[in-house]
Design an enzyme around this catalytic site. Structure first.
Site, PDB file in Angstrom:
ATOM      1  N   HIS A  64       0.839  -1.199   0.000  1.00  0.00           N
ATOM      2  CA  HIS A  64       0.000   0.000   0.000  1.00  0.00           C
ATOM      3  C   HIS A  64       0.877   1.255   0.000  1.00  0.00           C
ATOM      4  O   HIS A  64       0.652   2.177  -0.799  1.00  0.00           O
ATOM      5  CB  HIS A  64      -0.918  -0.015   1.224  1.00  0.00           C
ATOM      6  CG  HIS A  64      -1.793   1.183   1.350  1.00  0.00           C
ATOM      7  ND1 HIS A  64      -3.119   1.161   1.016  1.00  0.00           N
ATOM      8  CD2 HIS A  64      -1.539   2.448   1.771  1.00  0.00           C
ATOM      9  CE1 HIS A  64      -3.643   2.360   1.222  1.00  0.00           C
ATOM     10  NE2 HIS A  64      -2.701   3.160   1.696  1.00  0.00           N
ATOM     11  N   GLU A  65       1.858   1.289   0.878  1.00  0.00           N
ATOM     12  CA  GLU A  65       2.726   2.469   0.953  1.00  0.00           C
ATOM     13  C   GLU A  65       3.620   2.576  -0.281  1.00  0.00           C
ATOM     14  O   GLU A  65       3.934   3.676  -0.732  1.00  0.00           O
ATOM     15  CB  GLU A  65       3.566   2.433   2.230  1.00  0.00           C
ATOM     16  CG  GLU A  65       2.751   2.458   3.506  1.00  0.00           C
ATOM     17  CD  GLU A  65       1.723   3.568   3.578  1.00  0.00           C
ATOM     18  OE1 GLU A  65       2.007   4.684   3.099  1.00  0.00           O
ATOM     19  OE2 GLU A  65       0.625   3.330   4.104  1.00  0.00           O
ATOM     20  N   HIS A  68       1.744   4.390  -3.009  1.00  0.00           N
ATOM     21  CA  HIS A  68       1.869   5.839  -2.845  1.00  0.00           C
ATOM     22  C   HIS A  68       3.227   6.308  -3.363  1.00  0.00           C
ATOM     23  O   HIS A  68       3.322   7.301  -4.092  1.00  0.00           O
ATOM     24  CB  HIS A  68       1.753   6.227  -1.370  1.00  0.00           C
ATOM     25  CG  HIS A  68       0.380   6.158  -0.803  1.00  0.00           C
ATOM     26  ND1 HIS A  68      -0.662   6.926  -1.239  1.00  0.00           N
ATOM     27  CD2 HIS A  68      -0.124   5.400   0.207  1.00  0.00           C
ATOM     28  CE1 HIS A  68      -1.745   6.657  -0.533  1.00  0.00           C
ATOM     29  NE2 HIS A  68      -1.443   5.725   0.352  1.00  0.00           N
TER      30      HIS A  68
END
Length: 149
Positions: A64-65, A68
């Site tokens: 998820h990170e 980003h």
């Protein structure tokens, strides 16, 4: 998990799922309480919650990170609401939300009353039926009991 193994894990997941290297730092931040991790826009570093490092879904949090990270560096939409973010997150199998660490709070009891005309009143706090009346018809109230949700 040590900070060195976290850095290695982030680098291998970045290379495996995104085909691009991770060239910044990945660290643990013990001040994170409810979130799994965060991407810092100015420095491009990643911070992770150390309490979630032992969970089986920790790789999903890292992905998820990394979504980003890679979208921001490529100039695409890196926010949660952007379509590019949602598509890439689905492609790599990242976690959409961080898992809960604490059990949910128990629900509070609710107190049920009925007026003489049959209106039912449910309240969070108990009241004295001698002091209060029904708000719809001004009739006297009678206590029915406690309801648990």
């Amino acid at each position: 998990m040590t900070p060195e193994t976290l850095q290695e894990r982030v680098q291998t997941l970045s290379q495996t799922f995104f085909g691009r290297p991770f060239r910044h730092q990945a660290t643990f931040n013990s001040r994170l309480k409810t979130t799994g991790g965060r991407y810092l826009l100015q420095t491009h570093h990643l911070e992770f919650n150390p309490k979630m490092a032992d969970l089986p879904t920790f790789d999903g949090i890292i992905k998820h990170e990394l979504v980003h990270y890679h979208l921001h560096l490529s100039g695409s939409g890196y926010r949660h609401s952007d379509q590019a973010f949602k598509q890439l997150l689905n492609q790599v199998g990242g976690a959409r939300f961080a898992p809960r660490l604490m059990p949910p709070k128990p629900s509070r009891p609710r107190w049920t009353y009925r007026c003489l005309n049959g209106h039912v009143i449910v309240r969070q706090r108990r009241i004295q039926v001698e002091k209060y009346r029904c708000g719809q018809c001004q009739a006297h109230l009678e206590f029915i009991g406690e309801v648990r949700n």
